[in-house]
Design a protein around this motif. Structure first.
Motif, short mmCIF file in Angstrom:
data_model
loop_
_atom_site.label_atom_id
_atom_site.label_comp_id
_atom_site.label_asym_id
_atom_site.label_seq_id
_atom_site.Cartn_x
_atom_site.Cartn_y
_atom_site.Cartn_z
N PRO A 223 -12.34 -14.03 2.42
CA PRO A 223 -12.23 -12.76 1.69
C PRO A 223 -10.94 -12.68 0.86
CG PRO A 223 -12.84 -12.38 3.98
CD PRO A 223 -12.47 -13.82 3.88
N GLU A 224 -11.07 -12.23 -0.37
CA GLU A 224 -9.90 -12.10 -1.24
C GLU A 224 -8.88 -11.12 -0.66
OE1 GLU A 224 -8.74 -10.99 -5.89
OE2 GLU A 224 -10.82 -10.78 -5.20
N ALA A 225 -9.38 -10.09 0.05
CA ALA A 225 -8.47 -9.08 0.61
C ALA A 225 -7.44 -9.69 1.56
CB ALA A 225 -9.29 -8.01 1.34
N TRP A 226 -7.79 -10.79 2.22
CA TRP A 226 -6.83 -11.44 3.12
C TRP A 226 -5.59 -11.89 2.37
CZ3 TRP A 226 -10.04 -15.34 6.59
CH2 TRP A 226 -10.87 -14.60 7.45
N PHE A 227 -5.76 -12.24 1.09
CA PHE A 227 -4.69 -12.87 0.33
C PHE A 227 -3.97 -11.89 -0.61
CE2 PHE A 227 -7.97 -15.92 1.42
CZ PHE A 227 -7.24 -16.93 2.02
N SER A 228 -4.14 -10.60 -0.33
CA SER A 228 -3.43 -9.60 -1.14
C SER A 228 -1.92 -9.73 -0.91
CB SER A 228 -3.91 -8.20 -0.78
OG SER A 228 -3.64 -7.92 0.59
N LEU A 229 -1.16 -9.56 -1.98
CA LEU A 229 0.29 -9.70 -1.89
C LEU A 229 0.94 -8.37 -1.54
CD1 LEU A 229 0.86 -12.11 -4.91
CD2 LEU A 229 0.69 -12.66 -2.48
N PRO A 230 2.14 -8.37 -0.98
CA PRO A 230 2.77 -7.13 -0.51
C PRO A 230 3.13 -6.18 -1.65
CG PRO A 230 4.33 -8.94 -0.44
CD PRO A 230 2.99 -9.55 -0.75
N GLN A 231 3.13 -4.89 -1.35
CA GLN A 231 3.51 -3.90 -2.35
C GLN A 231 5.00 -3.98 -2.67
OE1 GLN A 231 2.16 -0.14 -0.74
NE2 GLN A 231 0.04 -0.49 -1.42
N ARG A 232 5.77 -4.33 -1.68
CA ARG A 232 7.22 -4.51 -1.89
C ARG A 232 7.58 -5.94 -1.49
NH1 ARG A 232 9.69 1.13 0.68
NH2 ARG A 232 8.61 2.57 -0.77
N PRO A 233 7.32 -6.88 -2.37
CA PRO A 233 7.50 -8.30 -2.01
C PRO A 233 8.96 -8.70 -1.87
CG PRO A 233 6.98 -8.09 -4.34
CD PRO A 233 6.84 -6.72 -3.75
N ARG A 234 9.19 -9.63 -0.95
CA ARG A 234 10.51 -10.26 -0.78
C ARG A 234 10.25 -11.76 -0.69
NH1 ARG A 234 12.40 -9.71 3.73
NH2 ARG A 234 10.79 -8.57 4.86
N TYR A 235 10.06 -12.39 -1.84
CA TYR A 235 9.67 -13.79 -1.85
C TYR A 235 10.81 -14.72 -1.43
CZ TYR A 235 5.48 -12.02 -4.04
OH TYR A 235 4.33 -11.33 -4.28
N GLY A 236 11.98 -14.17 -1.21
CA GLY A 236 13.06 -14.96 -0.62
C GLY A 236 12.83 -15.17 0.87
N SER A 237 11.97 -14.34 1.48
CA SER A 237 11.56 -14.50 2.88
C SER A 237 10.42 -15.51 2.93
CB SER A 237 11.10 -13.16 3.45
OG SER A 237 10.40 -13.34 4.66
N TYR A 238 10.53 -16.48 3.83
CA TYR A 238 9.54 -17.56 3.81
C TYR A 238 8.14 -17.06 4.13
CZ TYR A 238 10.40 -17.79 8.91
OH TYR A 238 10.56 -17.49 10.23
N MET A 239 8.00 -15.97 4.87
CA MET A 239 6.67 -15.45 5.16
C MET A 239 6.04 -14.84 3.90
SD MET A 239 5.42 -15.93 8.17
CE MET A 239 5.84 -16.36 9.85
N HIS A 240 6.80 -14.06 3.15
CA HIS A 240 6.30 -13.49 1.90
C HIS A 240 6.00 -14.61 0.90
CE1 HIS A 240 7.47 -9.02 2.37
NE2 HIS A 240 7.49 -9.60 3.55
#
Length: 376
Positions: A223-240
């Motif tokens: 499902p595409e919904a699983w791969f939705s990105l965060p509303q407040r992303p912190r791509y410096g965090s390895y999980m984000h």
């Protein structure tokens, strides 16, 4: 101090502290051997033999560490997917256990499981802490036997003391939050997951995707919904960051190059300060998109560094994604058809013994896509 210098300082400090911890445990081990064992003419060999047993005990404790993740993960409702020690992996395929070969640089092993059914929130503390707990429990039992039983002969003393020392060392270096070899350890994972709800979703997603791919499902069918990105992303965090990588992979499996590139570009500003393993993985996928798209020579050169080439060289025997990248480079940049054909043959053989059948299908299809692009 800028971010790159701060990262180098943390990495150096971690290495120094690990060395000091190892040296301290080694000294205590030698002290114990000297005080407990009866003196004999052969005692000149004891320190050397003790050191050899110490290294052997590390291998045993690594196995126990990964087994701990399985045991405590099972207690939390997780289901077995695979168990890897160094390059050997035990994986469940069609209800049967099979031995495969796989490698991730910077890791001594890995125990992967499917998250519990019933949705989220997914339990994460015991699963992540299981290896540390197992090492600590075994180390304490060895010390207890050593102290209570009063052994004085060499073999039981050296076996119990080295198992205790290596167990304590592995428990501390995995339990105290840090990055080792560019990879966040169990303690850091727990710390990150406790602080951030979206990171807990990514943790669930990583395990869910791996488990389903091991059963033959492809990313594009999830499902595409699983791969939705965060509303407040912190791509410096390895999980984000990993969420953006997974999103890019989902698009790539659907051969949506533009959308995959957009997901990867979100990480670019943070890439220099990511943990080494994740930075390399981002570079690999970014390079593939560049080869499949604009193919700018200066951008390809900036991404395909000597450091990355060395990393790919360590992985390509085990990871189909690296074969796919080398195949794209051979066809689209080097125009070397003979090399590309050799890589295609290697990829097919690797796919046959891949521990992840869903991923293998995707990778081979991507390589066919590369061939189509090259023929235009």
């Amino acid at each position: 101090m800028d971010n790159s210098k701060r990262k180098k300082f943390r990495t150096g400090l971690t290495s120094i502290l690990s060395a000091i911890l190892g040296a301290t445990i080694g000294f205590l081990l030698m002290f114990l051997l000297d005080r407990v064992l009866e003196r004999s003419p052969q005692d000149v060999y004891y320190p050397l033999l003790g050191l050899l047993f110490f290294f052997a005990s590390f291998f045993v404790q690594i196995i126990l560490h990964e087994a701990g993740h399985l045991v405590f993960g099972g207690l939390s409702g997780y289901r077995f997917v695979s168990f890897r020690i160094f390059r050997l992996m035990l994986v469940r395929e069609s209800g049967k256990l099979r031995v495969r070969r796989y490698h991730i640089p910077g890791t001594g092993g890995q125990a992967l499981m499917m998250p519990p059914e019933g949705g989220k929130p997914v339990p994460f503390v015991l699963y992540n802490l299981g290896g540390v707990l197992m090492n600590f429990i075994v180390a304490m039992l060895c010390l207890l036997l050593l102290l209570v039983c009063g052994f004085t002969s060499f073999l039981p003393v050296v076996v119990l003391s080295t198992m205790a020392a290596s167990g304590i060392f592995i428990a501390l270096t995995n339990g105290i939050p840090m990055e080792i070899g560019g990879v966040p350890n169990d303690g850091k994972n727990i710390l990150v997951l406790k602080k951030d709800e979206y990171s807990r979703h990514v943790f669930w997603l990583m395990l869910q995707v791996n488990g389903l791919q091991s059963r033959g499902m492809r990313l594009r069918d999830m499902p595409e919904a699983w791969f939705s990105l965060p509303q407040r992303p912190r791509y410096g965090s390895y999980m984000h960051m990993y969420a953006a990588l997974l999103r890019a992979g989902w698009h790539m499996d659907r051969q949506e190059l533009e959308q995959a590139t957009e997901s990867l570009e979100l990480i670019r500003p943070f890439a220099p300060n990511l943990a080494t393993l994740y930075r390399f993985e981002w570079q690999c996928e970014m390079l593939f998109c560049e080869l499949m798209g604009p193919r700018r020579s200066e951008e390809v050169e900036a991404l395909y560094t000597k450091e990355l080439q060395k990393y790919i060289g360590k992985c390509e025997r085990y990871q189909l994604g690296k074969k796919r990248l080398l195949y794209a480079y051979a066809l689209l940049m080097e125009k070397d058809i003979a090399k590309a054909e050799r890589l295609w043959g290697e990829a097919q053989r690797l796919a046959e013994r891949s521990p992840n059948t869903g991923e293998a299908k995707s990778e081979l299809d991507l390589m066919l896509w590369v061939k189509e692009i090259a023929s235009y």
